[in-house]
Design a protein around this motif. Sequence first.
Motif, short mmCIF file in Angstrom:
data_model
loop_
_atom_site.label_atom_id
_atom_site.label_comp_id
_atom_site.label_asym_id
_atom_site.label_seq_id
_atom_site.Cartn_x
_atom_site.Cartn_y
_atom_site.Cartn_z
N MET A 5 0.93 -1.06 -0.07
CA MET A 5 0.10 -0.16 -0.03
C MET A 5 1.00 1.44 -0.06
SD MET A 5 -1.44 0.08 4.03
CE MET A 5 -1.57 1.88 4.10
N HIS A 6 2.10 1.06 0.17
CA HIS A 6 3.22 2.40 0.60
C HIS A 6 3.67 2.74 -0.89
CE1 HIS A 6 2.64 0.89 4.69
NE2 HIS A 6 2.63 2.59 4.84
N GLY A 40 -2.82 5.25 7.66
CA GLY A 40 -1.68 4.24 7.57
C GLY A 40 -2.45 3.02 7.91
N TYR A 41 -1.69 1.90 7.82
CA TYR A 41 -2.08 0.51 8.22
C TYR A 41 -2.59 0.69 9.50
CZ TYR A 41 -2.04 -4.49 8.89
OH TYR A 41 -2.38 -5.90 9.00
N HIS A 42 -1.98 1.23 10.59
CA HIS A 42 -2.58 1.14 11.76
C HIS A 42 -4.27 1.85 12.04
CE1 HIS A 42 -0.85 5.09 11.54
NE2 HIS A 42 -1.76 5.56 12.48
N ASP A 43 -4.65 2.49 10.92
CA ASP A 43 -5.91 2.89 10.91
C ASP A 43 -6.88 2.10 10.65
OD1 ASP A 43 -5.24 5.66 11.68
OD2 ASP A 43 -4.45 5.85 9.87
N PHE A 44 -6.46 0.82 10.07
CA PHE A 44 -7.57 -0.22 9.89
C PHE A 44 -7.74 -0.99 11.33
CE2 PHE A 44 -5.58 -0.45 5.45
CZ PHE A 44 -6.79 -0.33 4.78
N ILE A 45 -6.97 -0.86 12.31
CA ILE A 45 -7.17 -1.75 13.58
C ILE A 45 -8.56 -1.61 14.14
CG2 ILE A 45 -6.33 -1.97 15.68
CD1 ILE A 45 -3.37 -1.67 14.60
N PRO A 46 -9.07 -0.48 14.32
CA PRO A 46 -10.28 -0.16 14.89
C PRO A 46 -11.33 -0.91 13.89
CG PRO A 46 -9.24 1.81 15.02
CD PRO A 46 -8.31 1.12 13.99
N MET A 47 -11.20 -1.15 12.81
CA MET A 47 -12.09 -1.87 11.84
C MET A 47 -11.94 -3.29 11.96
SD MET A 47 -11.10 0.77 8.47
CE MET A 47 -12.22 -0.05 7.21
N GLU A 67 10.08 8.29 3.54
CA GLU A 67 9.82 9.42 4.22
C GLU A 67 8.53 9.99 4.26
OE1 GLU A 67 11.65 13.97 4.55
OE2 GLU A 67 12.28 12.54 2.70
N GLY A 68 7.70 10.56 5.30
CA GLY A 68 6.51 10.70 5.28
C GLY A 68 5.40 10.12 5.77
N MET A 69 5.86 8.88 5.85
CA MET A 69 4.69 7.35 6.19
C MET A 69 4.88 7.15 7.55
SD MET A 69 3.34 6.58 3.20
CE MET A 69 3.89 6.80 1.50
N PRO A 70 3.64 6.78 8.06
CA PRO A 70 3.53 6.36 9.51
C PRO A 70 4.68 5.28 9.79
CG PRO A 70 1.60 6.53 8.55
CD PRO A 70 2.48 6.45 7.49
N THR A 71 5.39 4.62 8.65
CA THR A 71 6.26 3.37 8.87
C THR A 71 7.61 3.99 9.46
OG1 THR A 71 6.98 3.69 6.60
CG2 THR A 71 5.32 2.04 7.21
N THR A 72 7.85 5.44 9.41
CA THR A 72 9.12 6.27 9.82
C THR A 72 8.65 7.00 10.62
OG1 THR A 72 9.02 7.81 7.80
CG2 THR A 72 10.15 5.85 7.44
#
Length: 512
Positions: A85-86, A107-114, A212-217
């Motif tokens: 997805m990145h 980001g990927y972490h935003d899927f967790i509540p779903m 750069e600029g992604m939640p992964t960093t």
Amino acid sequence: MKPIDIRFLALILVVLIASCSDKKEKKDTVATETDLEKPFTENWNSLGKHKESPEWFKDSKLGIYFHWGVYSVPAYGNEWYPRWMHFKDNKFYKHHVEKYGHPSEFGYHDFIPMFKAEKFDAEEWATLFHDSGAKFSGPVAEHHDGFAMWDSEITPWNVMDMGPKRDVTGEIEKAIRGKGMKLITAFHHAKNLQRATKLGEDIRISHFPNFEGMPTTSNDPKLQMLYGNMEHEKWYKEMWLGKLKEVIDKYNPDIVWFDYVLGDIPEKYRKEFAAYYLNAAEAKGKEVVIVRKQHDLPLNMSVEDLEQSRKNVIGTKTWMTDATISNGSWCYTDNLGVKKSKDVLHTLIDIVSKNGVLLLNVSPKADGTIPDNQKEGLLKMGDWLEKYGEAIYGTEAWYTFGEGPTKEPDGHFENHKAFLELEYSNKDIRYTTKDYEIYAIVMGAVSSEKELLLKSFAKKNILDAPSIENVSFLGSEEQIKWSYNEEKGLQVIAPSKEIEEMATVIKITISQ
């Protein structure tokens, strides 16, 4: 001042040396006593004393696990969605931007509540797996994505604190043990560590890219625990090893299974894991199994796994194939295709004929339901195993695995597409044996009163021709006609009624 007597100095020196030697001897004695308390130490020679394939595992033949997690939410592409997805100019990236927004903002972490798992029923799953014929089962405890499918104190990114807010591993462990099955926990998390040395660099063996600029960093310590963006030694010790120890302590798995990239974990941590697991099992009086791919652990203390492929010869040691019931992704995706039940069963039969064990994957939806087409396929295979399982469970390879026109390629992942294209017919036969029985399993239906020739019984093919007492077809009570010809083999006439569509079992009883 009187001169010092040389003999007196020599006496003092002897006493000092004796004292030091005594201390060293005591120290060594203490170390030896400690080693006796824990039978396995962190070296390969010691770990190699572990019986890598206990009888229960050899006899089990079939296990079921499941790829289910946060990556099941987008239900697109495959379980590698969190990585791809990145990447721009990639179908995953385009899909993500169109449906959820730019990955820097969603980001990927935003899927967790779903990921709510609101329909997950561990008892229902355990019943399905048991009725499918599995002897062990369990979760992908953690995939490459850094999200723990158990109640973890090590990472906040876990199913008890987020998403479902349920201990998935704890619930499934209780349910499957209640059905008499063993527990497997699969770990893919060796790939979670970001191994890039500079910003913007992508390393193939790292799951999340260092862009750069992604939640992964992110510099957020909490996000870094999910995305593997941490100092390496800290991650190895606290995340990779710490999570393994936690699952061992909490759930006592009978099998710990590893995906690839395990070889990139420093050797000292792999040894520490193995010693910890084997000592914990020894303390509980359990025989456990460690499964690995490639050459990431020595085979004198682990079982070899071949992803989506298998051996084309009889294995001298018990080995494993991990395969999925689907035609595509390992996790659920929209419109996921499913293999025919007979093809999955034939794969199992071929594996068992070569001293192997099948670990079969299923792909639940994010809400905790297993699609009907997967359930139907599993239960159809389970129905066959309930009727004819004596030819599978507790058996071992005969002198030959089989005969027929269909040939397997070399058993490695690079050939997995060739394995997926294999299709057996009733011209293919696979053999297993147990006690004084030999089972010839025909890969398909056998027409009524058809004459079959089992060439593997010909004297030229077998060093020690068995003395045959009886031949029968499982599923039929008819007394059938058979004859043995030393030059041609065992000739058998099928019953007057066709017995089974998926695979037909001929049972040959020999003299004791």
